[in-house]
Design a protein around this motif. Sequence first.
Motif, PDB file in Angstrom:
ATOM      1  N   GLY A  58       0.809  -1.216   0.000  1.00  0.00           N
ATOM      2  CA  GLY A  58       0.000   0.000   0.000  1.00  0.00           C
ATOM      3  C   GLY A  58       0.840   1.262   0.000  1.00  0.00           C
ATOM      4  O   GLY A  58       0.506   2.254  -0.657  1.00  0.00           O
ATOM      5  N   LEU A  59       1.938   1.234   0.733  1.00  0.00           N
ATOM      6  CA  LEU A  59       2.839   2.394   0.804  1.00  0.00           C
ATOM      7  C   LEU A  59       3.838   2.421  -0.355  1.00  0.00           C
ATOM      8  O   LEU A  59       4.562   3.397  -0.524  1.00  0.00           O
ATOM      9  CB  LEU A  59       3.605   2.390   2.131  1.00  0.00           C
ATOM     10  CG  LEU A  59       2.794   2.731   3.364  1.00  0.00           C
ATOM     11  CD1 LEU A  59       3.601   2.452   4.625  1.00  0.00           C
ATOM     12  CD2 LEU A  59       2.370   4.202   3.318  1.00  0.00           C
ATOM     13  N   GLN A  60       3.888   1.329  -1.105  1.00  0.00           N
ATOM     14  CA  GLN A  60       4.852   1.163  -2.190  1.00  0.00           C
ATOM     15  C   GLN A  60       6.282   1.318  -1.680  1.00  0.00           C
ATOM     16  O   GLN A  60       7.097   2.073  -2.213  1.00  0.00           O
ATOM     17  CB  GLN A  60       4.562   2.137  -3.334  1.00  0.00           C
ATOM     18  CG  GLN A  60       3.225   1.881  -3.974  1.00  0.00           C
ATOM     19  CD  GLN A  60       2.922   2.809  -5.126  1.00  0.00           C
ATOM     20  OE1 GLN A  60       3.592   3.799  -5.346  1.00  0.00           O
ATOM     21  NE2 GLN A  60       1.882   2.475  -5.864  1.00  0.00           N
ATOM     22  N   VAL A  61       6.566   0.579  -0.606  1.00  0.00           N
ATOM     23  CA  VAL A  61       7.913   0.510  -0.044  1.00  0.00           C
ATOM     24  C   VAL A  61       8.309  -0.959   0.050  1.00  0.00           C
ATOM     25  O   VAL A  61       7.462  -1.844  -0.063  1.00  0.00           O
ATOM     26  CB  VAL A  61       8.001   1.168   1.359  1.00  0.00           C
ATOM     27  CG1 VAL A  61       7.648   2.651   1.306  1.00  0.00           C
ATOM     28  CG2 VAL A  61       7.113   0.453   2.367  1.00  0.00           C
ATOM     29  N   SER A  62       9.571  -1.204   0.256  1.00  0.00           N
ATOM     30  CA  SER A  62      10.018  -2.583   0.399  1.00  0.00           C
ATOM     31  C   SER A  62       9.582  -3.134   1.752  1.00  0.00           C
ATOM     32  O   SER A  62       9.410  -2.379   2.721  1.00  0.00           O
ATOM     33  CB  SER A  62      11.542  -2.664   0.284  1.00  0.00           C
ATOM     34  OG  SER A  62      12.145  -2.018   1.383  1.00  0.00           O
ATOM     35  N   PHE A  63       9.414  -4.431   1.806  1.00  0.00           N
ATOM     36  CA  PHE A  63       9.081  -5.112   3.054  1.00  0.00           C
ATOM     37  C   PHE A  63      10.153  -4.807   4.099  1.00  0.00           C
ATOM     38  O   PHE A  63       9.851  -4.526   5.255  1.00  0.00           O
ATOM     39  CB  PHE A  63       8.986  -6.622   2.792  1.00  0.00           C
ATOM     40  CG  PHE A  63       8.596  -7.439   3.987  1.00  0.00           C
ATOM     41  CD1 PHE A  63       7.268  -7.642   4.298  1.00  0.00           C
ATOM     42  CD2 PHE A  63       9.563  -8.015   4.801  1.00  0.00           C
ATOM     43  CE1 PHE A  63       6.898  -8.408   5.403  1.00  0.00           C
ATOM     44  CE2 PHE A  63       9.206  -8.776   5.895  1.00  0.00           C
ATOM     45  CZ  PHE A  63       7.873  -8.970   6.201  1.00  0.00           C
ATOM     46  N   SER A  64      11.414  -4.846   3.655  1.00  0.00           N
ATOM     47  CA  SER A  64      12.520  -4.635   4.606  1.00  0.00           C
ATOM     48  C   SER A  64      12.525  -3.234   5.196  1.00  0.00           C
ATOM     49  O   SER A  64      13.022  -3.028   6.300  1.00  0.00           O
ATOM     50  CB  SER A  64      13.872  -4.944   3.948  1.00  0.00           C
ATOM     51  OG  SER A  64      14.110  -4.066   2.873  1.00  0.00           O
ATOM     52  N   SER A  65      11.955  -2.254   4.479  1.00  0.00           N
ATOM     53  CA  SER A  65      11.934  -0.893   5.036  1.00  0.00           C
ATOM     54  C   SER A  65      11.050  -0.804   6.276  1.00  0.00           C
ATOM     55  O   SER A  65      11.181   0.123   7.069  1.00  0.00           O
ATOM     56  CB  SER A  65      11.482   0.117   3.987  1.00  0.00           C
ATOM     57  OG  SER A  65      10.129  -0.078   3.658  1.00  0.00           O
ATOM     58  N   LEU A  66      10.167  -1.768   6.448  1.00  0.00           N
ATOM     59  CA  LEU A  66       9.325  -1.788   7.645  1.00  0.00           C
ATOM     60  C   LEU A  66       9.989  -2.520   8.806  1.00  0.00           C
ATOM     61  O   LEU A  66       9.696  -2.245   9.962  1.00  0.00           O
ATOM     62  CB  LEU A  66       7.974  -2.443   7.338  1.00  0.00           C
ATOM     63  CG  LEU A  66       7.069  -1.696   6.368  1.00  0.00           C
ATOM     64  CD1 LEU A  66       5.853  -2.545   6.020  1.00  0.00           C
ATOM     65  CD2 LEU A  66       6.651  -0.359   6.947  1.00  0.00           C
ATOM     66  N   VAL A  67      10.866  -3.473   8.511  1.00  0.00           N
ATOM     67  CA  VAL A  67      11.439  -4.298   9.574  1.00  0.00           C
ATOM     68  C   VAL A  67      12.912  -4.032   9.863  1.00  0.00           C
ATOM     69  O   VAL A  67      13.424  -4.447  10.894  1.00  0.00           O
ATOM     70  CB  VAL A  67      11.249  -5.807   9.275  1.00  0.00           C
ATOM     71  CG1 VAL A  67       9.778  -6.165   9.214  1.00  0.00           C
ATOM     72  CG2 VAL A  67      11.953  -6.219   7.999  1.00  0.00           C
ATOM     73  N   GLU A  68      13.592  -3.343   8.950  1.00  0.00           N
ATOM     74  CA  GLU A  68      15.034  -3.149   9.150  1.00  0.00           C
ATOM     75  C   GLU A  68      15.313  -2.118  10.231  1.00  0.00           C
ATOM     76  O   GLU A  68      14.491  -1.237  10.500  1.00  0.00           O
ATOM     77  CB  GLU A  68      15.721  -2.759   7.844  1.00  0.00           C
ATOM     78  CG  GLU A  68      15.318  -1.407   7.323  1.00  0.00           C
ATOM     79  CD  GLU A  68      15.861  -1.122   5.929  1.00  0.00           C
ATOM     80  OE1 GLU A  68      15.650   0.006   5.464  1.00  0.00           O
ATOM     81  OE2 GLU A  68      16.478  -1.999   5.316  1.00  0.00           O
ATOM     82  N   GLU A  69      16.482  -2.276  10.815  1.00  0.00           N
ATOM     83  CA  GLU A  69      16.893  -1.325  11.845  1.00  0.00           C
ATOM     84  C   GLU A  69      17.204   0.014  11.205  1.00  0.00           C
ATOM     85  O   GLU A  69      17.653   0.090  10.077  1.00  0.00           O
ATOM     86  CB  GLU A  69      18.140  -1.841  12.576  1.00  0.00           C
ATOM     87  CG  GLU A  69      17.833  -2.978  13.515  1.00  0.00           C
ATOM     88  CD  GLU A  69      19.037  -3.325  14.368  1.00  0.00           C
ATOM     89  OE1 GLU A  69      19.665  -2.411  14.936  1.00  0.00           O
ATOM     90  OE2 GLU A  69      19.338  -4.518  14.447  1.00  0.00           O
ATOM     91  N   LYS A  70      16.959   1.044  11.961  1.00  0.00           N
ATOM     92  CA  LYS A  70      17.224   2.393  11.518  1.00  0.00           C
ATOM     93  C   LYS A  70      18.728   2.577  11.333  1.00  0.00           C
ATOM     94  O   LYS A  70      19.523   2.020  12.089  1.00  0.00           O
ATOM     95  CB  LYS A  70      16.706   3.351  12.596  1.00  0.00           C
ATOM     96  CG  LYS A  70      16.526   4.756  12.178  1.00  0.00           C
ATOM     97  CD  LYS A  70      15.775   5.464  13.290  1.00  0.00           C
ATOM     98  CE  LYS A  70      16.052   6.916  13.334  1.00  0.00           C
ATOM     99  NZ  LYS A  70      15.385   7.556  14.440  1.00  0.00           N
ATOM    100  N   GLU A  71      19.093   3.368  10.320  1.00  0.00           N
ATOM    101  CA  GLU A  71      20.501   3.673  10.127  1.00  0.00           C
ATOM    102  C   GLU A  71      21.031   4.384  11.365  1.00  0.00           C
ATOM    103  O   GLU A  71      20.291   5.088  12.039  1.00  0.00           O
ATOM    104  CB  GLU A  71      20.679   4.634   8.936  1.00  0.00           C
ATOM    105  CG  GLU A  71      20.543   4.000   7.599  1.00  0.00           C
ATOM    106  CD  GLU A  71      20.833   5.012   6.495  1.00  0.00           C
ATOM    107  OE1 GLU A  71      21.556   5.999   6.740  1.00  0.00           O
ATOM    108  OE2 GLU A  71      20.327   4.809   5.402  1.00  0.00           O
ATOM    109  N   PRO A  72      22.316   4.210  11.622  1.00  0.00           N
ATOM    110  CA  PRO A  72      22.860   4.964  12.749  1.00  0.00           C
ATOM    111  C   PRO A  72      22.682   6.461  12.497  1.00  0.00           C
ATOM    112  O   PRO A  72      22.736   6.903  11.349  1.00  0.00           O
ATOM    113  CB  PRO A  72      24.345   4.582  12.759  1.00  0.00           C
ATOM    114  CG  PRO A  72      24.581   3.696  11.592  1.00  0.00           C
ATOM    115  CD  PRO A  72      23.287   3.430  10.923  1.00  0.00           C
TER     116      PRO A  72
END
Length: 183
Positions: A58-72
């Motif tokens: 729905g957001l047209q983002v990758s699955f990993s963008s929801l679960v990956e850790e935030k960049e330092p």
Amino acid sequence: MSTIQVQIAENLKNIRKLRGYSYDQLAQLTGVSKGMLSQIEKGESSPTVNTLWKIANGLQVSFSSLVEEKEPTVSVVRLSEKTAVTENEELLQVYPYFPFDSSKNFEVYYMEILPECVHTSDRHHGMVEEYVLVCDGEMTVGIQDVEYKLKKGDSMRFEANHTHTYSNHTGEKASCYLLLHYA
């Protein structure tokens, strides 16, 4: 609350706020109820893989963008640890500092132009703005038969949809930072 649950909550909230979506709008886009979206953002619910896929699609983002850790929040780049991409018999050295990131739409390079170097860069496709910030020396940037002489401390911005050149007609090395912004 698990670490992954916290990460999903933060990432979803950041994406939603960045895009200015209300829960109602996000629910319409994703097919996930606004109550469930609110619970996920507050870390009160651990979403299923299926729910995460609905949100990502729905957001047209990758699955990993929801679960990956935030960049330092801090990244240090040391020139001494970078390898240059060279051209013109190594008269031009380009160091990739911050590679392209689709969430930011830009990339940053450090470039050294040795004496007597003339480098022609093909036009970039799409809407790309190039920013040049001169660190040391003098260089000339040519765009459509017009030359712009830049010295230490000077900067410029241009639409990079035309062939452009970087040259150094002095006896000393010139260096600059390049930022390419993709609209």
